[in-house]
Design an enzyme around this catalytic site. Structure first.
Site, PDB file in Angstrom:
ATOM      1  CG  ASP A  62      -2.066  -0.943   1.143  1.00 27.12           C
ATOM      2  OD1 ASP A  62      -2.713  -0.979   0.082  1.00 27.12           O
ATOM      3  OD2 ASP A  62      -2.322  -1.668   2.124  1.00 27.12           O
ATOM      4  NE  ARG A 134      -6.395   5.131   2.632  1.00 28.95           N
ATOM      5  CZ  ARG A 134      -6.858   3.934   2.986  1.00 28.95           C
ATOM      6  NH1 ARG A 134      -7.574   3.802   4.107  1.00 28.95           N
ATOM      7  NH2 ARG A 134      -6.639   2.885   2.222  1.00 28.95           N
ATOM      8  CE  LYS A 164      -6.503   1.204  -1.366  1.00 27.83           C
ATOM      9  NZ  LYS A 164      -5.330   0.584  -0.735  1.00 27.83           N
ATOM     10  CG  HIS A 165     -11.705   0.370   0.518  1.00 29.16           C
ATOM     11  ND1 HIS A 165     -11.242   1.669   0.677  1.00 29.16           N
ATOM     12  CD2 HIS A 165     -10.674  -0.442   0.872  1.00 29.16           C
ATOM     13  CE1 HIS A 165      -9.991   1.647   1.130  1.00 29.16           C
ATOM     14  NE2 HIS A 165      -9.611   0.390   1.257  1.00 29.16           N
ATOM     15  CG  HIS A 177      -8.082  -0.900   9.460  1.00 26.81           C
ATOM     16  ND1 HIS A 177      -8.572   0.125   8.686  1.00 26.81           N
ATOM     17  CD2 HIS A 177      -7.064  -1.455   8.759  1.00 26.81           C
ATOM     18  CE1 HIS A 177      -7.870   0.196   7.566  1.00 26.81           C
ATOM     19  NE2 HIS A 177      -6.956  -0.747   7.579  1.00 26.81           N
ATOM     20  CG  ASP A 249      -9.498  -4.201   2.798  1.00 22.91           C
ATOM     21  OD1 ASP A 249      -8.261  -4.369   2.877  1.00 22.91           O
ATOM     22  OD2 ASP A 249     -10.047  -3.123   3.084  1.00 22.91           O
TER      23      ASP A 249
END
Length: 347
Positions: A62, A134, A164-165, A177, A249
């Site tokens: 990443d 991001r 993504k995502h 996460h 993912d």
């Protein structure tokens, strides 16, 4: 059939890790900051992996830019995706800068013998803690234009792209996460807004791979998109006509826990339509999956999955010395580093 991407503990390849990477189910690996000391070390690690594991491995990372950049010292400090629209007023210059960022990121990674950086992020909006800057933009059209330019740069450097995502992680506040997020918005909103960058870039044949979100879209399906036949088969494959690779993912994330233990998560993701599975930060989970995941001998989709996997390997690469002597790198490395610094100073 090779389907799993795993990770490493540290900055050297351990004997037991080399053995795991050689397992028939393992297709590749993903590198993290903990695997990095400096550029010479990471190049030596990758060379050692290629030498000791006697099969083609898809090596990934990443290296999006901004706060998600695993390798920093000795590399260009890549700007956050939000900075293109937020810091540059000229629309044409926004696109040029995004394209050069995509090219430079991909060129630096392929110069290390890395095949793939999971980019770009196509989520809309900046409120979600897991996404934030991001994301290119809050609005569909500028986000698509900027992502398209970034993708053009990646392709020029010989790197495949991963959107993504899917179908959009930008409007949930929870971090997948840490937990399984729920998107409570009506399905019409998701299809009118969030899915549009994916839909439009697929129609333009610009996405080589897609990574679904560990998010449950409550008004669409009861399963997280990463384990949902509705999202991956009915919508992504059938409605949008996507024929590239679908990555799960990270199945080690708390957001994937909704699908059961590590073997159950892997089975569910594959059954839903994922081609390649990421399982990170869970060495015992990796062993469980390698020991217990049962795959068909010759499934009907075997040839398609193998073709998709092969398409993800880098198409070309400079050596590091060659790359850093090119005018394109010399000009853009300074500009992009300055843009990121300006972005950080503005926050």
């Amino acid at each position: 059939m090779s389907t799993l991407l795993i990770d490493l503990k540290g900055q050297e390849l351990l004997a037991e890790e080399a053995e795991l990477l050689a397992h028939p189910l393992v297709a590749g690996l993903i590198l993290f900051t903990r695997n990095f000391y400096d550029r010479s070390q990471i190049q030596a690690l990758i060379k050692d992996i290629r030498r000791r594991v006697k099969k083609p491995l898809l090596i990934t990372v990443d290296q999006e830019g901004g706060r998600v950049q695993r390798f920093r010292e000795g590399f260009t400090q890549l700007p956050a995706m939000q900075s293109f629209a937020a810091m540059i007023s000229d629309p044409a210059l926004q696109l040029t800068t995004a394209k050069e960022a995509g090219w430079l990121m991909a060129a630096e990674m392929t110069a290390l013998d890395i095949d793939l950086s999971f980019a770009p992020v196509l989520d809309l909006g900046h409120e979600c803690k897991a996404i934030g800057d991001r994301s290119f933009c809050e609005e569909v059209e500028p986000a698509v234009r900027l992502a398209s330019a970034f993708i053009d740069g990646m392709h020029q450097a010989g790197m495949a792209t991963t959107g993504k995502h899917f179908p959009g992680h930008g409007h949930v506040l929870a971090d997948s996460h840490l937990e399984t997020p729920y998107d409570e918005r009506p399905s019409a909103v998701i299809f009118e807004r969030d899915i549009q960058p994916f839909q439009q870039l697929i129609a333009q044949n610009k996405l080589d791979a897609v990574m679904p979100a560990h998010v449950i879209y409550r008004h669409c399906d009861s399963q997280p998109a990463s384990g949902s036949k509705y999202w991956l088969q009915d919508i992504l494959r059938q409605k949008l006509g996507f024929d590239g690779t679908v990555f799960s993912d990270d199945l080690g994330m708390k957001g994937a826990g909704f699908m059961g233990d590590f073997v159950a998560r892997s089975e569910k993701a594959l059954s839903a339509g994922c081609d390649l599975l990421l399982l990170c930060n869970e060495p015992e989970g990796v062993v469980q999956v390698l020991d217990n995941l049962k795959l068909e001998e010759n499934p009907p989709h075997f040839a398609a999955r193998q073709r998709r996997l092969q398409s993800l390997f880098k198409k070309k690469a400079f050596s590091w010395n060659e790359l850093t002597k090119t005018r394109r790198w010399l000009e853009n490395s300074k500009k992009l580093t300055a843009l990121q610094q300006s972005w950080l100073d503005s926050k």
